[in-house]
Design a protein around this motif. Structure first.
Motif, short mmCIF file in Angstrom:
data_model
loop_
_atom_site.label_atom_id
_atom_site.label_comp_id
_atom_site.label_asym_id
_atom_site.label_seq_id
_atom_site.Cartn_x
_atom_site.Cartn_y
_atom_site.Cartn_z
N PHE A 126 -66.90 48.48 39.17
CA PHE A 126 -65.80 49.35 39.60
C PHE A 126 -64.77 49.50 38.49
O PHE A 126 -64.24 50.60 38.25
N ILE A 127 -64.47 48.40 37.79
CA ILE A 127 -63.48 48.45 36.71
C ILE A 127 -63.96 49.37 35.59
O ILE A 127 -63.15 50.02 34.92
N SER A 128 -65.29 49.43 35.37
CA SER A 128 -65.81 50.29 34.30
C SER A 128 -65.57 51.77 34.59
O SER A 128 -65.68 52.60 33.68
N TRP A 129 -65.25 52.11 35.83
CA TRP A 129 -64.94 53.49 36.19
C TRP A 129 -63.45 53.82 36.00
O TRP A 129 -63.03 54.95 36.22
N ASP A 131 -59.80 53.40 33.50
CA ASP A 131 -59.43 53.37 32.09
C ASP A 131 -59.34 51.95 31.55
O ASP A 131 -59.39 51.74 30.33
N LEU A 132 -59.23 50.98 32.43
CA LEU A 132 -59.21 49.59 31.99
C LEU A 132 -60.56 49.16 31.44
O LEU A 132 -60.64 48.28 30.56
N GLY A 133 -61.61 49.77 31.95
CA GLY A 133 -62.94 49.44 31.49
C GLY A 133 -63.40 50.31 30.33
O GLY A 133 -63.76 49.82 29.26
N MET A 134 -63.39 51.63 30.56
CA MET A 134 -63.76 52.60 29.52
C MET A 134 -62.82 53.80 29.60
O MET A 134 -62.59 54.34 30.69
N GLY A 155 -61.66 50.10 27.25
CA GLY A 155 -60.28 49.90 27.67
C GLY A 155 -59.79 48.48 27.43
O GLY A 155 -60.46 47.66 26.80
N GLU A 156 -58.64 48.17 28.02
CA GLU A 156 -57.99 46.88 27.80
C GLU A 156 -58.77 45.72 28.41
O GLU A 156 -58.66 44.58 27.97
N TRP A 157 -59.52 45.99 29.48
CA TRP A 157 -60.26 44.92 30.15
C TRP A 157 -61.74 44.89 29.75
O TRP A 157 -62.58 44.39 30.48
N ALA A 158 -62.04 45.43 28.60
CA ALA A 158 -63.44 45.46 28.16
C ALA A 158 -64.01 44.06 27.98
O ALA A 158 -65.21 43.84 28.12
N PHE A 163 -67.65 39.25 28.97
CA PHE A 163 -67.78 37.94 29.60
C PHE A 163 -68.89 37.97 30.65
O PHE A 163 -69.68 37.02 30.77
N HIS A 164 -68.92 39.06 31.42
CA HIS A 164 -69.94 39.20 32.47
C HIS A 164 -71.35 39.15 31.87
O HIS A 164 -72.23 38.45 32.39
#
Length: 476
Positions: A126-129, A131-134, A155-158, A163-164
């Protein structure tokens, strides 16, 4: 665009192999796991291929498709776990001489852990969808080449996605470690190779972060992984089918033996009838002493017992009738230990029953299953050398998914590894006066209960049998 088509074509290899094999082998959790993993690997490769359609797709369309295909590498983590989970639980894997690691494995490879991993992976996806992801895609080109492709701007949480994926590498290293300690050679080989090939694939997949090398290394990893993992899967299934064929042949041999024994039982019942008839005639003699009457009464009781036993065995062997009802396995084991007490006392054998459950209920035939445990106790007692200081039988009960697991340890002289399978064949006995029907009887009864019994380990210090019986229910 040609490069993208080539990458997508290579990505079809895993899914084509998976569906072809899926039609051949029966449906199981392991087959489902392998199929899902191959579909995911294929989707992963399709997502990489989309990035090379710069002449066909605009940046926004390519980014939308790439985020959809991002599902594949993200969910490759629970898919890989599901394959390992299915293998370990389907074959009731036990690790050699490592009780702590066994507990760790039983804690990790559970349905709850699988569900938790799926929930966590869904959050990462979900995060990858966002801006934090991409944030989007940018156009790049391979140096000294006219090949252009899109490359994701993270994004910032890449780091969360990194880690995943890195956690999968740690898991695969752990899986390889525990695979080296698995008793069953076939399962050990499959999990060991599966962890190596999957680790190889994901290490090469990390090159996708490098636009100069990702196109070659990633595709190479997909080809090698798909072919080698499917080879190991087919080999494992071939071995399982071969073992099933051997079991079927053994069953035919037991059926033939049963017919032969059925004829002997018929003659034995005729003889017992004659003994009972003449005993009654002799009992009518009023000149018999009290001791003679007692002796005749004992003969009559022993003959009645022999006739009842012959009737029970004849019903089972000839007619294959076995009534089942819900019983408590714990109570059956305790009763078997009590019935064997005189024999174990004579042989100076101590029995320790370690049970973690108040009851373990299953759909079984109590009398036959009770005889199974009595036979094992008797065999183990006789297998213990006279001069051995530790003379002990240990019985442990546990649960493994849908099966009740009964571990049976003794301190006997052991069984050569080459004979682990043959001891369940009729007329095979290491005792000079043995009939070789004890363990075949045990195997047949457990088989009739849709379970199995195997030798897990055996040395000069003792033997470890494992019994699996389908579980109906339990109260901790």
């Amino acid at each position: 665009m040609i490069v993208g088509l080539l990458i997508c074509a290579i990505g079809l290899i895993p899914i084509l192999l998976a569906f072809s094999v899926n039609k051949i082998y029966k449906k199981s959790n392991l087959t489902l796991g392998i199929t899902l993993l191959m579909v995911i690997i294929s989707g992963w490769q399709q997502g990489i291929g989309v990035l090379y359609f710069t002449s066909l797709l605009d940046e926004q369309s390519a980014f939308w498709l790439f985020r959809i295909f991002r599902f594949a590498p993200t969910f490759s983590v629970p898919a890989t776990f599901f394959v390992a989970y299915s293998t370990i639980n389907s074959f009731s894997v036990t690790l050699k001489n490592d009780s702590i690691l066994n507990r760790v494995v039983n804690y990790i490879f559970t349905k709850k852990m699988l569900i938790s991993l799926i929930v966590w992976t869904s959050i990462v996806y979900f995060i990858s969808w966002t801006d934090l992801g991409m944030k989007g895609l940018e156009t790049r080109s391979i140096s000294k080449s006219a090949i252009e492709f899109y490359f994701p701007v993270y994004g910032e949480w890449a780091a969360l996605y990194v880690f995943h994926m890195a956690s999968l590498i740690i898991f695969l290293l752990f899986l390889y470690y525990i695979s080296t300690k698995i008793s069953n050679t076939n399962i050990r080989s499959f999990l060991k190779h599966f962890s190596i090939y999957t680790l190889f694939l994901f290490l090469l997949g990390m090159f996708n972060f490098n636009p100069e090398t990702g196109i070659i290394m990633g595709s190479l990893g997909v080809i090698i992984f798909a072919i080698m993992v499917m080879f190991e899967f087919i080999k494992l299934n071939a071995i399982i089918e071969f073992n099933y064929y051997q079991l079927s042949e053994r069953q035919k041999k037991l059926d033939f033996t049963g017919n032969f024994v059925g004829s002997l039982i018929h003659e034995m019942k005729n003889t017992s009838t004659i003994i009972i008839g003449f005993s009654k005639l002799i009992m009518e003699d009023k000149e018999l002493t009290k001791s003679q009457q007692d002796a005749l009464d004992m003969i009559r009781k022993a003959t009645d017992q022999l006739e009842q036993l012959a009737t029970n065995y004849n019903e089972y062997i000839i007619h294959s009738k076995m009534s089942f009802r819900t019983e408590n396995i714990v109570s059956i084991i305790r009763d078997s230990i009590e019935l064997s007490s005189e024999f174990t006392k004579q042989n100076h054998i101590d029995i320790e029953f370690i049970d973690s459950y108040k009851s373990l209920k299953a759909f079984v035939n109590k009398s036959y299953l009770q005889q199974v445990f009595i036979n094992l106790i008797k065999n183990s007692s006789e297998a213990t050398p006279p001069g051995r200081e530790e003379r002990k039988i240990t019985i442990l009960t546990n649960l493994n998914e849908d099966y009740i697991v009964i571990d049976f340890f003794d301190t006997g002289k052991g069984i050569p590894e080459s004979d682990w399978d043959h001891i369940f064949d009729p007329f095979v006995s290491s005792k000079g006066d043995g009939t070789g029907m004890g363990l075949p009887f045990v195997k047949k009864i457990i088989f009739e209960h849709r379970g199995d019994i195997v030798v897990v380990d055996s040395t000069s210090l003792g033997t470890h049998f494992k019994i699996l019986i389908p579980q109906l229910g339990s109260d901790i």
